[in-house]
Write an enzyme that holds these catalytic residues in place. Sequence first.
Site, PDB file in Angstrom:
ATOM      1  N   LYS A  87       0.860  -1.192   0.000  1.00 25.31           N
ATOM      2  CA  LYS A  87       0.000   0.000   0.000  1.00 25.31           C
ATOM      3  C   LYS A  87       0.892   1.237   0.000  1.00 25.31           C
ATOM      4  O   LYS A  87       1.730   1.421   0.898  1.00 25.31           O
ATOM      5  CB  LYS A  87      -0.896  -0.051   1.234  1.00 25.31           C
ATOM      6  CG  LYS A  87      -2.156   0.778   1.136  1.00 25.31           C
ATOM      7  CD  LYS A  87      -3.058   0.459   2.320  1.00 25.31           C
ATOM      8  CE  LYS A  87      -4.318   1.282   2.307  1.00 25.31           C
ATOM      9  NZ  LYS A  87      -5.084   1.106   3.555  1.00 25.31           N
TER      10      LYS A  87
HETATM   11  O1  G3P Z   1      -7.524   2.072   5.207  1.00 25.16           O
HETATM   12  C1  G3P Z   1      -7.920   3.339   4.795  1.00 25.16           C
HETATM   13  C2  G3P Z   1      -9.276   3.793   5.210  1.00 25.16           C
HETATM   14  O2  G3P Z   1     -10.249   2.848   5.032  1.00 25.16           O
HETATM   15  C3  G3P Z   1      -9.375   4.722   6.350  1.00 25.16           C
HETATM   16  O3  G3P Z   1     -10.662   4.862   6.885  1.00 25.16           O
HETATM   17  O4  G3P Z   1     -12.255   5.630   8.587  1.00 25.16           O
HETATM   18  O5  G3P Z   1      -9.834   6.180   8.845  1.00 25.16           O
HETATM   19  O6  G3P Z   1     -11.198   7.302   7.098  1.00 25.16           O
HETATM   20  P1  G3P Z   1     -11.005   6.057   7.908  1.00 25.16           P
END
Ligand code: G3P
Length: 218
Positions: A87
Amino acid sequence: MKFFVDTANLDQIREAHDLGILDGVTTNPSLMAKEGITGEANIRKHYADICEIVSGDVSAEVISTDFEGIIREGQELAKIAPNIVVKVPMIKDGIKAIRWFSDNGIKTNCTLVFSAGQAILAAKAGATYLSPFLGRIDDISWDGTELIAQIVEIYANYGFATEILAASIRNPLHIVNCAELGADVITAPLKSIMALLNHPLTDIGLEKFLADYAKGNA
Ligand code: G3P
């Protein structure tokens, strides 16, 4: 449509896997820290543990931001298991690194994507997956689903092979919206995936079926 779970919590990964609908896992440094996993060796061991549970793609995020560092780190991560996907953040050196990984047979997930322009660059570089952050766009009062729709249209126009992995999902409706728009993959917290199960009429209907059965067999 593929379902990934967005967590580094092994119990939740096992629960999603046991449900029989899990196609992969995404993690990020914040999710690792949330589980108390720190230090390079522990983080690698944790990725190996995740890959023991899940045979689908598992995204492991680099923390380097320069080309050489991203390549070095990504190569090490890719050695952990054949289903590791590196990633990489959507930055200039990240795009260069995605091209390098793509040319060298290493799968990538381009993360922190917030615009269609970024999505085009990542696809041109040969990213395996693209992670537009739906929820974080909604958080600033823009419409995250509009971005997903835009990228779906652009990728279809040119037949880009990069899979759209809608990330930063916050609720079950986000998952349904992504399905309607044609996102290839969603990654969501287990809570949002499990919430897809719920409907009050299902509960009421089941209760009645069971009560009628019990009456008939009393
Ligand atoms: O892995 C990346 C992503 O899904 C982050 O989610 O909830 O931290 O915006 P969030």
